[in-house]
Design a protein around this motif. Structure first.
Motif, short mmCIF file in Angstrom:
data_model
loop_
_atom_site.label_atom_id
_atom_site.label_comp_id
_atom_site.label_asym_id
_atom_site.label_seq_id
_atom_site.Cartn_x
_atom_site.Cartn_y
_atom_site.Cartn_z
N ALA A 25 -64.58 -33.49 -14.04
CA ALA A 25 -64.44 -33.98 -12.67
C ALA A 25 -65.57 -34.95 -12.34
CB ALA A 25 -64.41 -32.82 -11.69
N LEU A 26 -66.76 -34.63 -12.80
CA LEU A 26 -67.90 -35.51 -12.55
C LEU A 26 -67.72 -36.85 -13.25
CD1 LEU A 26 -71.00 -33.22 -12.82
CD2 LEU A 26 -70.29 -34.60 -10.88
N VAL A 29 -65.41 -39.31 -11.31
CA VAL A 29 -65.72 -39.71 -9.94
C VAL A 29 -65.51 -41.21 -9.72
CG1 VAL A 29 -67.60 -39.91 -8.28
CG2 VAL A 29 -67.29 -37.82 -9.55
N HIS A 30 -65.71 -41.98 -10.78
CA HIS A 30 -65.62 -43.43 -10.61
C HIS A 30 -64.20 -43.96 -10.70
CE1 HIS A 30 -69.92 -43.56 -10.68
NE2 HIS A 30 -69.91 -42.78 -11.74
N TYR A 31 -63.25 -43.09 -10.98
CA TYR A 31 -61.86 -43.53 -11.02
C TYR A 31 -61.25 -43.47 -9.62
CZ TYR A 31 -61.45 -43.65 -16.10
OH TYR A 31 -61.58 -43.97 -17.42
N PRO A 32 -60.25 -44.30 -9.39
CA PRO A 32 -59.55 -44.20 -8.09
C PRO A 32 -58.99 -42.79 -7.92
CG PRO A 32 -58.83 -46.13 -9.32
CD PRO A 32 -59.70 -45.35 -10.24
N PRO A 33 -59.08 -42.25 -6.74
CA PRO A 33 -58.70 -40.86 -6.51
C PRO A 33 -57.27 -40.53 -6.94
CG PRO A 33 -59.39 -41.93 -4.46
CD PRO A 33 -59.60 -42.91 -5.54
#
Lengths: 167, 336, 539
Positions: A25-26, A29-33
């Motif tokens: 998950a960490l 974080v930089h991917y689009p939700p």
């Protein structure tokens, strides 16, 4: 307990899975939700290649860091992971930084003895340094590939010119 | 967000239908004028839509080929995924329209650690949900013919018998009503649950689903729980059919809600994505044979364009052609 | 570390699905390495396109013409009337999401606007606003939005991030083809002068000189002669290549990369050897020296303008029929557009192999056949002698190029050839080949330098499948029949999957082909030593 003795931290399977999930998950974080769940949950390795890379490589790294710590194996997995991270348009610190979070992740889930703790610190530190090296390597590899592509596009031109020089 | 607005809209419409069915003035409105207007809009709207599509020509033959072309006689070709003749193309269209062939393509590969081979699993939930919904709806619609025809056509009776095969409940449970509602529920669930799909969903996507669910739900309720006066309903529908509308007072208000929502659906249909139903028949990537090199396709608006002719080209590179010893059409240039 | 990274305590609650802004409210962000540079003024002018100017996509001001909105809307109206595909695809999408995870750019980047459905919604939202009354009346509720300059920028960013590969169209229950929508989107952008140089410059070159690189007739001849010399060194056989020979039976059209780039060049060597061995009466032309057609990536009109040279030259040279080389988008144009645009080719004859006598009925109108169809027929009839052990140093897999698979259906011919010319052939996983093949990520004019990162991301699904067969079967060569693949897949594999080279199918044919009078071959066409493996007794 001989083989178990070499494990740095012995974790029950489900806890390890949880750790992996949180680490993943960490990383995402930089991917689009909207995309994160797809990356995590689509299990087809060919339909979801990025997800496959994350799952596989982080799994290997986690296993080794908590276990026998075979750096060759770690490096192999890390290379595949960083190859992907290096293309995401992230700052280097963003691309590899999440790896270091593992230390805190484990820290708040698992009570560690101080010897264990310092060994783990050392391993994660080295992991991070390796990742930085690999990040740079990947970027260089990309630029090299770019140069090679340009050269291939002028393949015959170069060879014609060389022949002209020779005669 | 859209999911909520759509839900509220549907609730308002449903309540309007229900309340309208209780007041005598509006009952006549909902029982006669609204259905007529809705059917009018539906027919004119669909015709207008299809004519608009049909008026745009198909300038190029651009089927998506999903299988081996016809080339050499000894190479096995995919007749229905890459059809060559009109007949094969019709089969492709039928597979598409009746069985949702393209949605069926969703295979998912699974790596099994121990085994040497890749495992392909079918990921067919969307296909199944869509198929169940559409087929159920078709059967439900056909079953409703009994309200519009006196005597009830034999085919409808047969359909009813098959549909109620298990003879459960009284009145007998028609499975298609249940499966239709369940499939709609699944389609709604996945739209809300899968983040990518939710992200692209518009108001109209939810609105259509809720509307259909409300119609199916009210229909089921009418049949099994309210058990409304069927004779009255048939009086009303036959009256509509024969242009001598009557609005019996014995019919439950819920029926008017059902009728009102159906009217909304009919009126909404031509202006929404629901027009995909007639649209699929016209889709140029599916309804054209892959015989582009065998039969010339005509573009009605093909127009001449500015080109670089050979003569212009030869003139431009004359010196280079001569220097390289390449043949020329005109031995000396115009400019000599 | 950015601040959005949560603390470990919060991680337990991390959800993969935080509330997202509606896509219409997310402004486009031009990320470096993702977009291509603008069409150079000189090329725009040369081709006679609107609004030539110096500009770049990262500029704040795109210098659109003052009435740009009218131009775009008028252009849309015009195309809605001309293309049923466009009109229909604007209306019938139900946003089921079947296409979402089929796009290589989406899989590689995760950017939701790379989902085919959303890429199309970029233009559908404008269509609804200006061409449907529900959109005019209900606006956002009906999925409509105003046409602003930001929309134009968004179009530019995302329509030049689609390779028109048609993979999504295979899975769409209505056959909605994003390639079609992207093509129209690019046409509209061209109307206000927003185009990319990597598509425009090859088109301008091709219009002028006859090929994308702008090689002039003497350069064309030099390249061919170089290849003849090199073939003689490699095989001891001197082949003849008639240039612009009138009255030849066949005009052979190849993508220009075959005679200037690597590894395309080795495919050229393969063709030349084959034609020599079977004694084909053919010719090549410096005027029609390009099979590819970058006009396809600009507009239907530009496609037609470039494609014109092929029939025109065939007529001038009085050949009987046409043979086309290995190229992907070239074959989309030849198969689905050429006859309609520039036909009828009534001055040609139905292609008939002079060697086997096979009449290619499936090409009886267009009169052009694919080299793989031609060669497969030769092999089937036993008209060429092949020694597949000369390809033993390769463990081969085959990559279907998008256009030959999804816009033509040429799937088995190249496989048949490969099985006959090499002995180690392995397929990639089922859902990454044939009609489900993954794009190289560089097609449709995007195979340039400045957007390499986007290309590498988009190529991940393809490279990932190659890696699978590399690791599993030791594959070290990816064979393909597309010039853009040959230019860009080596780059992709060098990054993602080192150790796998790229070659054309006819390079392998050239290796295996036994040519009369040749010397003992010790190298392949690349000059690499052969490594024949012992044939097992019962092989």
């Amino acid at each position: 307990m001989a083989s178990q003795g070499e494990q740095l931290v012995a974790l029950p399977q489900d806890l390890r899975e949880q750790l992996l999930r949180q680490w993943l998950a960490l990383a995402l974080v930089h991917y689009p939700p909207q995309t994160r769940r797809f990356l995590v949950e689509a299990t087809d390795p060919f339909r979801n290649p990025a997800g496959r890379i994350y799952r596989e490589t982080l799994g290997v790294v986690l296993e080794e860091l908590l276990g026998l710590c075979n750096w060759q194996r770690i490096r192999g997995a890390l290379e595949e992971l960083i190859r992907l991270r290096a293309l995401l348009g992230l700052k280097p610190s963003e691309a590899v930084g999440f790896l270091a979070e593992l230390r805190r992740l484990i820290g708040c889930r698992v009570p560690l003895e101080s010897a264990q703790s310092s060994t783990l610190d050392g391993r994660v530190e080295r992991l991070l340094l390796e990742a930085f090296d690999l990040y740079l390597e990947c970027r260089e590899r990309m630029y090299q590939a770019r140069l090679n592509e340009i050269r291939r596009a002028r393949f015959l031109e170069e060879r014609l010119a060389r022949r002209q020089e020779a005669t | 967000m859209h999911a909520w607005t759509a839900l509220i809209t549907i609730i308002i419409l449903a309540v309007a239908g229900y309340v309208g069915g209780q007041l005598s003035a509006t009952r006549v409105l909902i029982g006669t004028i609204v259905p007529y207007v809705a059917i009018g809009i539906f027919l004119v709207g669909i015709a207008w839509r299809v004519i608009a599509w049909a008026r745009s020509p198909v300038p190029f033959r651009i089927p998506t080929t999903c299988g081996q072309q016809k080339s050499l006689p000894w190479i096995k070709r995919a007749r229905f995924d890459s059809p060559f003749t009109p007949g094969e193309t019709i089969v492709r269209m039928l597979l598409e329209v009746l069985l949702f062939r393209s949605l069926f393509r969703n295979t998912r590969a699974e790596l099994r650690r121990e085994g040497p081979r890749l495992l392909y699993e079918e990921e067919k939930w969307l296909w199944l949900g869509a198929l169940v919904f559409h087929w159920s709806m078709l059967v439900v619609l056909l079953r409703h013919l009994r309200f519009f025809r006196e005597p009830t056509p034999a085919i409808v009776l047969l359909l009813q018998r098959i549909d109620g095969f298990f003879q459960i409940g009284a009145p007998v449970v028609y499975w298609t009503g249940v499966t239709m509602l369940a499939a709609l529920g699944y389609l709604l669930w996945r739209r809300l649950k899968i983040p990518q799909v939710r992200y692209v969903s518009l108001f109209t996507d939810y609105f259509a689903l809720y509307l259909l669910m409300a119609i199916a739900g009210s229909g089921i309720w009418l049949r099994y729980f309210t058990k409304t006066d069927i004779v009255g309903v048939k009086q009303l529908t036959l009256g509509l059919m024969t242009f001598t509308p009557v609005v019996p007072t014995t019919v439950a208000p819920l029926f008017f809600m059902h009728l009102f929502l159906v009217s909304v659906l009919l009126a909404y249909f031509p202006f929404s994505k629901l027009v995909h139903m007639p649209g699929i028949f016209l889709s140029p990537t599916r309804n054209l044979p892959n015989n582009s090199r065998a039969v010339r396709h005509i573009n009605p608006w093909n127009y001449p364009v500015k080109v670089h002719t050979y003569e212009e080209w030869e003139e431009e590179f004359r010196d280079k052609l001569i220097a390289a010893g390449l043949p020329l059409d005109k031995e000396s240039g115009n400019h000599v | 570390m950015s601040e959005q990274v949560p603390k470990p305590e919060e991680l337990v609650q991390i959800d993969y699905q935080p509330p997202a802004k509606p896509w219409m409210d997310v402004p486009v962000e031009f990320r470096r390495g993702t977009f291509c540079y603008a069409g150079a003024k000189k090329n725009v002018e040369y081709l006679g396109f609107p609004n030539p100017r110096d500009w770049q996509p990262m500029d704040e001001d795109w210098k659109l013409p003052p009435n740009w909105r009218e131009i775009i809307l008028e252009g849309m109206r015009d195309r809605l009337q001309k293309f049923r595909s466009f009109r229909l695809f604007m209306d019938i999408c139900v946003r089921c999401g079947a296409c979402a995870d089929k796009c290589h750019f989406y899989l590689g980047s995760g950017d939701p606007k790379n989902m085919p459905v959303l890429r199309a919604e970029l233009i559908r939202s404008i269509y609804r606003r200006y061409f449907t009354w529900t959109g005019r009346l209900f606006g956002r509720l009906a999925g409509a939005r105003d046409l602003t300059e930001d929309v134009i920028k968004e179009w530019f960013y995302y329509f030049y991030q689609c390779t028109e590969c048609r993979r999504c169209s295979v899975f769409c229950p209505y056959g909605i083809d994003t390639a079609e929508i992207t093509m129209i989107g690019r046409e509209l952008l061209n109307l206000v002068g927003c185009n990319i140089n990597w598509a425009l410059e090859p088109a301008a070159n091709c219009f002028r000189t006859g090929n994308h690189l702008g090689i002039q007739p003497h350069g064309f001849k030099d390249s061919i002669e170089f290849a003849i010399d090199e073939l003689e060194d490699l095989t001891g056989v001197r082949v003849e290549v008639p240039i612009a020979k009138k009255g030849a039976e066949v005009l052979f059209i190849m993508p220009s990369a075959d005679y200037f780039a690597s590894p395309h060049y080795y495919t050229l060597l393969g063709y030349l050897l084959l034609f020599h061995q079977i004694g084909l009466d053919y010719t090549v032309s410096p005027y029609a020296s390009e099979g590819g057609n970058f006009g396809l990536f600009i507009s239907h009109e530009m496609m037609k303008r470039l494609n014109d040279k092929i029939y025109r030259e065939a007529k001038r040279l009085k050949v009987k029929w046409l043979l086309g080389g290995e190229c992907g988008h070239m074959w989309r144009v030849l198969h689905q557009y050429m006859d309609t645009m520039n036909g009828p080719a009534d001055f040609l004859e139905v292609p008939k192999s002079p060697i086997t006598g096979t009449v290619f009925e499936h090409a009886k109108s267009t009169k052009m056949i694919h080299i793989c169809e031609f060669t497969a027929d030769l092999i089937r009839h036993g008209k060429i002698k092949l020694d597949p052990s000369r390809n033993d140093h390769w463990v081969v897999t085959y990559h279907d190029s998008c256009n030959t698979s999804r816009a033509m259906g040429l799937l088995e011919e190249p496989r048949y050839i490969l099985r006959n010319v090499c002995r180690n052939f392995y397929e990639m996983p089922e859902n990454t080949i044939r009609e489900q093949t993954f794009c190289c990520g560089s097609g449709s004019g995007l195979g340039t330098d400045e957007n390499l990162e986007a290309r590498l991301r988009g190529g991940l699904p393809r490279a990932n499948a190659v890696k699978y067969v590399r690791d599993r079967y030791g594959v070290n060569l990816l064979a393909c029949i597309c010039a853009i693949d040959k230019a860009t897949l080596p780059t992709l594999l060098e990054y993602w999957c080192p150790g796998v080279e790229v070659a054309g199918v006819h390079e392998l044919v050239g290796n295996a082909l036994v040519v009369d009078g040749e010397k003992e071959r010790t190298t392949d066409l690349r000059g690499q030593p052969l490594r024949r493996k012992e044939v097992t007794a019962n092989a």
